[in-house]
Design a protein around this motif. Structure first.
Motif, PDB file in Angstrom:
ATOM      1  N   ALA A 139       0.814  -1.224   0.000  1.00  0.00           N
ATOM      2  CA  ALA A 139       0.000   0.000   0.000  1.00  0.00           C
ATOM      3  C   ALA A 139       0.843   1.268   0.000  1.00  0.00           C
ATOM      4  O   ALA A 139       0.364   2.325  -0.402  1.00  0.00           O
ATOM      5  N   VAL A 140       2.104   1.164   0.436  1.00  0.00           N
ATOM      6  CA  VAL A 140       2.924   2.375   0.615  1.00  0.00           C
ATOM      7  C   VAL A 140       4.206   2.339  -0.206  1.00  0.00           C
ATOM      8  O   VAL A 140       5.114   3.142   0.023  1.00  0.00           O
ATOM      9  N   THR A 141       4.293   1.425  -1.162  1.00  0.00           N
ATOM     10  CA  THR A 141       5.552   1.234  -1.882  1.00  0.00           C
ATOM     11  C   THR A 141       6.012   2.475  -2.630  1.00  0.00           C
ATOM     12  O   THR A 141       7.207   2.681  -2.847  1.00  0.00           O
ATOM     13  N   THR A 142       5.080   3.365  -3.029  1.00  0.00           N
ATOM     14  CA  THR A 142       5.459   4.549  -3.796  1.00  0.00           C
ATOM     15  C   THR A 142       6.257   5.559  -2.977  1.00  0.00           C
ATOM     16  O   THR A 142       6.833   6.489  -3.541  1.00  0.00           O
ATOM     17  N   LEU A 143       6.345   5.366  -1.670  1.00  0.00           N
ATOM     18  CA  LEU A 143       7.161   6.267  -0.854  1.00  0.00           C
ATOM     19  C   LEU A 143       8.612   6.263  -1.331  1.00  0.00           C
ATOM     20  O   LEU A 143       9.276   7.304  -1.340  1.00  0.00           O
ATOM     21  N   SER A 144       9.109   5.094  -1.744  1.00  0.00           N
ATOM     22  CA  SER A 144      10.516   5.001  -2.155  1.00  0.00           C
ATOM     23  C   SER A 144      10.781   5.715  -3.468  1.00  0.00           C
ATOM     24  O   SER A 144      11.917   6.127  -3.726  1.00  0.00           O
ATOM     25  N   GLN A 145       9.749   5.892  -4.314  1.00  0.00           N
ATOM     26  CA  GLN A 145       9.941   6.651  -5.544  1.00  0.00           C
ATOM     27  C   GLN A 145       9.818   8.159  -5.292  1.00  0.00           C
ATOM     28  O   GLN A 145      10.521   8.955  -5.909  1.00  0.00           O
ATOM     29  N   THR A 146       8.919   8.524  -4.384  1.00  0.00           N
ATOM     30  CA  THR A 146       8.684   9.942  -4.132  1.00  0.00           C
ATOM     31  C   THR A 146       9.781  10.556  -3.267  1.00  0.00           C
ATOM     32  O   THR A 146      10.184  11.701  -3.492  1.00  0.00           O
ATOM     33  N   LEU A 147      10.284   9.811  -2.286  1.00  0.00           N
ATOM     34  CA  LEU A 147      11.305  10.327  -1.366  1.00  0.00           C
ATOM     35  C   LEU A 147      12.499   9.381  -1.307  1.00  0.00           C
ATOM     36  O   LEU A 147      12.772   8.759  -0.272  1.00  0.00           O
ATOM     37  N   PRO A 148      13.230   9.209  -2.402  1.00  0.00           N
ATOM     38  CA  PRO A 148      14.338   8.241  -2.436  1.00  0.00           C
ATOM     39  C   PRO A 148      15.518   8.617  -1.553  1.00  0.00           C
ATOM     40  O   PRO A 148      16.341   7.766  -1.222  1.00  0.00           O
ATOM     41  N   LYS A 149      15.620   9.910  -1.155  1.00  0.00           N
ATOM     42  CA  LYS A 149      16.756  10.356  -0.345  1.00  0.00           C
ATOM     43  C   LYS A 149      16.401  10.441   1.143  1.00  0.00           C
ATOM     44  O   LYS A 149      17.101  11.104   1.917  1.00  0.00           O
ATOM     45  N   LEU A 150      15.345   9.761   1.557  1.00  0.00           N
ATOM     46  CA  LEU A 150      14.898   9.792   2.942  1.00  0.00           C
ATOM     47  C   LEU A 150      16.020   9.356   3.892  1.00  0.00           C
ATOM     48  O   LEU A 150      16.758   8.417   3.600  1.00  0.00           O
ATOM     49  N   GLN A 151      16.111  10.046   5.056  1.00  0.00           N
ATOM     50  CA  GLN A 151      17.173   9.734   6.019  1.00  0.00           C
ATOM     51  C   GLN A 151      16.651   8.962   7.230  1.00  0.00           C
ATOM     52  O   GLN A 151      17.386   8.176   7.831  1.00  0.00           O
ATOM     53  N   ASN A 152      15.399   9.185   7.606  1.00  0.00           N
ATOM     54  CA  ASN A 152      14.834   8.543   8.800  1.00  0.00           C
ATOM     55  C   ASN A 152      13.439   8.014   8.483  1.00  0.00           C
ATOM     56  O   ASN A 152      12.610   8.741   7.929  1.00  0.00           O
ATOM     57  N   LEU A 153      13.192   6.769   8.858  1.00  0.00           N
ATOM     58  CA  LEU A 153      11.906   6.127   8.544  1.00  0.00           C
ATOM     59  C   LEU A 153      11.421   5.322   9.742  1.00  0.00           C
ATOM     60  O   LEU A 153      12.140   4.452  10.259  1.00  0.00           O
ATOM     61  N   ASP A 154      10.208   5.605  10.194  1.00  0.00           N
ATOM     62  CA  ASP A 154       9.611   4.917  11.335  1.00  0.00           C
ATOM     63  C   ASP A 154       8.499   3.987  10.858  1.00  0.00           C
ATOM     64  O   ASP A 154       7.475   4.433  10.343  1.00  0.00           O
ATOM     65  N   LEU A 155       8.711   2.682  11.017  1.00  0.00           N
ATOM     66  CA  LEU A 155       7.710   1.667  10.658  1.00  0.00           C
ATOM     67  C   LEU A 155       7.241   0.915  11.904  1.00  0.00           C
ATOM     68  O   LEU A 155       6.761  -0.219  11.812  1.00  0.00           O
ATOM     69  N   SER A 156       7.355   1.534  13.046  1.00  0.00           N
ATOM     70  CA  SER A 156       7.042   0.850  14.299  1.00  0.00           C
ATOM     71  C   SER A 156       5.552   0.567  14.444  1.00  0.00           C
ATOM     72  O   SER A 156       4.702   1.212  13.830  1.00  0.00           O
ATOM     73  N   ASN A 157       5.257  -0.431  15.276  1.00  0.00           N
ATOM     74  CA  ASN A 157       3.884  -0.785  15.653  1.00  0.00           C
ATOM     75  C   ASN A 157       2.991  -1.054  14.454  1.00  0.00           C
ATOM     76  O   ASN A 157       1.839  -0.598  14.384  1.00  0.00           O
ATOM     77  N   ASN A 158       3.517  -1.805  13.498  1.00  0.00           N
ATOM     78  CA  ASN A 158       2.725  -2.308  12.388  1.00  0.00           C
ATOM     79  C   ASN A 158       2.618  -3.820  12.510  1.00  0.00           C
ATOM     80  O   ASN A 158       2.759  -4.360  13.622  1.00  0.00           O
ATOM     81  N   LYS A 159       2.393  -4.525  11.417  1.00  0.00           N
ATOM     82  CA  LYS A 159       2.172  -5.972  11.494  1.00  0.00           C
ATOM     83  C   LYS A 159       3.120  -6.740  10.575  1.00  0.00           C
ATOM     84  O   LYS A 159       2.768  -7.780  10.030  1.00  0.00           O
ATOM     85  N   PHE A 160       4.340  -6.241  10.424  1.00  0.00           N
ATOM     86  CA  PHE A 160       5.346  -6.949   9.628  1.00  0.00           C
ATOM     87  C   PHE A 160       5.811  -8.185  10.401  1.00  0.00           C
ATOM     88  O   PHE A 160       6.356  -8.071  11.496  1.00  0.00           O
ATOM     89  N   GLU A 161       5.589  -9.367   9.812  1.00  0.00           N
ATOM     90  CA  GLU A 161       5.937 -10.599  10.506  1.00  0.00           C
ATOM     91  C   GLU A 161       7.329 -11.109  10.140  1.00  0.00           C
ATOM     92  O   GLU A 161       7.956 -11.828  10.914  1.00  0.00           O
ATOM     93  N   LYS A 162       7.803 -10.761   8.926  1.00  0.00           N
ATOM     94  CA  LYS A 162       9.110 -11.233   8.474  1.00  0.00           C
ATOM     95  C   LYS A 162       9.839 -10.109   7.758  1.00  0.00           C
ATOM     96  O   LYS A 162       9.212  -9.200   7.202  1.00  0.00           O
ATOM     97  N   LEU A 163      11.156 -10.196   7.747  1.00  0.00           N
ATOM     98  CA  LEU A 163      11.937  -9.198   7.026  1.00  0.00           C
ATOM     99  C   LEU A 163      11.633  -9.227   5.537  1.00  0.00           C
ATOM    100  O   LEU A 163      11.760  -8.208   4.853  1.00  0.00           O
ATOM    101  N   GLU A 164      11.219 -10.412   5.033  1.00  0.00           N
ATOM    102  CA  GLU A 164      10.883 -10.510   3.617  1.00  0.00           C
ATOM    103  C   GLU A 164       9.767  -9.549   3.223  1.00  0.00           C
ATOM    104  O   GLU A 164       9.665  -9.133   2.063  1.00  0.00           O
TER     105      GLU A 164
END
Length: 439
Positions: A80-105
């Motif tokens: 749902a959020v993959t376009t973030l990497s195209q819009t802000l490719p030079k991002l320095q800090n990213l917070d993905l805390s408290n979501n439901k990612f079960e694996k690094l894959e």
């Protein structure tokens, strides 16, 4: 509305965009954005597009937003959020805390992205307990600089025919193939409309990789052949028509039936791609406001992909050629008018590798290359003159781009001859030959 969300959640001093807990945003709740999957899937790409349009240059956008939070959004993967990497490719800090990612894959869509990233927060995700491989890699400043030098190449190896406008072609290619690999249903609703057409053809006779030392394996094209629109082999009109898909749902169903794929990373594996793009006139206008059509893009992509089995593991490598005609419109500001895919056995990348690839790491050393002669055009007729002739014939006859070009081809690009030929066969032309129904 989207601009208002961005403004409310942006901290100018900290250069921080807080996109956490979006489903709890009162304005978004009042608009029922997340009530339906169809609107929810379009929301984030549309918001990223609004963010892009808020700046004149990508450099200004990168400087204005260095930190983003996507915390507390119930994300199970990055679809749902993959376009973030195209819009802000030079991002320095990213917070993905408290979501439901079960694996690094589940984060692999952003591998080799965000080359300037310094802080990544993953606390509060199930992967902390579930994934035994969970760990933190720390890169030194030297490693980050080296990574930037080796991946920040001109958007994939461009031919002399790469002519973009406002980054539209580049942005489309980056988003499209990421979506094709990860979420084809969302991709279909993002770029195709009810006038969009898609077809694919299998070329079983294409040459294989000349540098391969392994024994050639069977093509195993059975999954594809039942809907392949190879016009050299499919002669009957009903069969040809049945293999051309028109409309959002028909295209979504067609691309969903194709095997899962994984294309090379556009940033780190640029050698495996070649992208050609140019502006073309006379693209059909779905609103009917411009009977002669509007300006659009013709984008041709040559490359390869890994075909994945049901468990997501690579099973076979194939080559492909894909031609898109783009026009204005749709939720992304760009709609696919025509999408034609050709599939073939893996043929390597030698045909479109530059002789000196290192030169592409230094854009200032690239010399202008003369535009090659175009097969089929008479000597002395430039591409610009040909495009103008096609547009003029389309405006006078109401024919589509492809029919107007075919008409000119048949009379040696003599404009008066094309008009005369059209007058003789007009009554026998099918409805699809015209941009709008004629009287």
């Amino acid at each position: 509305m989207l601009r208002g969300v961005l403004e409310r959640r942006y901290d100018h001093e900290a250069k921080f965009l807080n996109l956490s807990e979006l489903a709890q945003d009162e304005e978004l709740k009042s608009q029922h954005i997340f009530d339906l999957k169809s609107t929810a899937s379009k929301f984030f790409p549309a918001m990223m597009r609004v963010l892009e349009l808020s700046f004149d240059k990508p450099e200004e956008r990168d400087a204005a937003v260095t930190s983003v939070s996507l915390a507390n959004n119930d994300l199970v993967d990055l679809a749902a959020v993959t376009t973030l990497s195209q819009t802000l490719p030079k991002l320095q800090n990213l917070d993905l805390s408290n979501n439901k990612f079960e694996k690094l894959e589940h984060l692999h869509n952003w591998r080799r992205r965000f080359v300037n990233l310094q802080h990544l927060i993953l606390t509060g995700n199930p992967l902390e307990q579930n994934d035994s491989n969970y760990h933190k890699d720390v890169r030194t400043d030297e490693e980050i600089a080296k990574k930037a030098r080796t991946t920040d190449l001109p958007f994939p190896i461009r031919s002399p025919l790469f002519k973009d406008e406002g980054g539209i072609a580049e942005q489309f290619v980056r988003i499209y193939f990421a979506g094709f690999d990860n979420d084809r249903v969302a991709l279909a609703s993002h770029y195709y409309d009810e006038q969009s057409e898609f077809s694919y053809a299998v070329n079983t006779q294409a040459p294989r990789d000349p540098n391969s030392t392994q024994r050639s394996e069977p093509g195993e094209w059975e999954t594809y052949l039942k809907s392949s629109r190879n016009l050299k082999k499919i002669q009957q009109l009903p069969a040809r028509q049945a293999r051309k898909y028109r409309g959002t749902q028909a295209v979504a169903d067609a691309i969903a039936m194709l095997p899962l794929t994984r294309h090379p990373d556009l940033a780190s594996e640029a050698r495996k791609w070649m992208v050609e793009a140019k502006m073309v006139p006379g693209v059909p206008d779905p609103t009917g406001a411009s009977p002669g059509g509007v300006d659009g893009f013709l984008i041709t992509v040559h490359g390869e992909f890994e075909e994945l089995n049901l468990s997501g593991q690579p099973s076979k490598k194939r080559s492909f050629d894909r031609s898109f005609v783009l026009g204005p419109g749709g939720v992304a500001g760009v709609r696919i008018v025509s999408d034609m895919l050709t599939l073939r056995s893996y043929g390597g990348t030698q045909a479109f590798e530059p002789e000196n690839f290192d030169a592409w790491t230094e854009p200032s050393t690239i010399l202008p290359v003369a535009e090659p002669a175009v097969p089929g055009l008479p000597a002395g007729l430039s591409i610009a003159e040909a495009e103008q002739t096609v547009a003029q014939l389309m405006q006078q006859t109401g024919m589509t781009l492809s029919y107007a070009k075919d008409c000119l081809d048949q009379v040696g690009w003599n404009y008066l001859g094309a008009v005369e030929a059209f007058g003789k066969v007009r009554g026998s032309l099918p409805a699809e030959a015209f941009v709008l129904p004629t009287a």
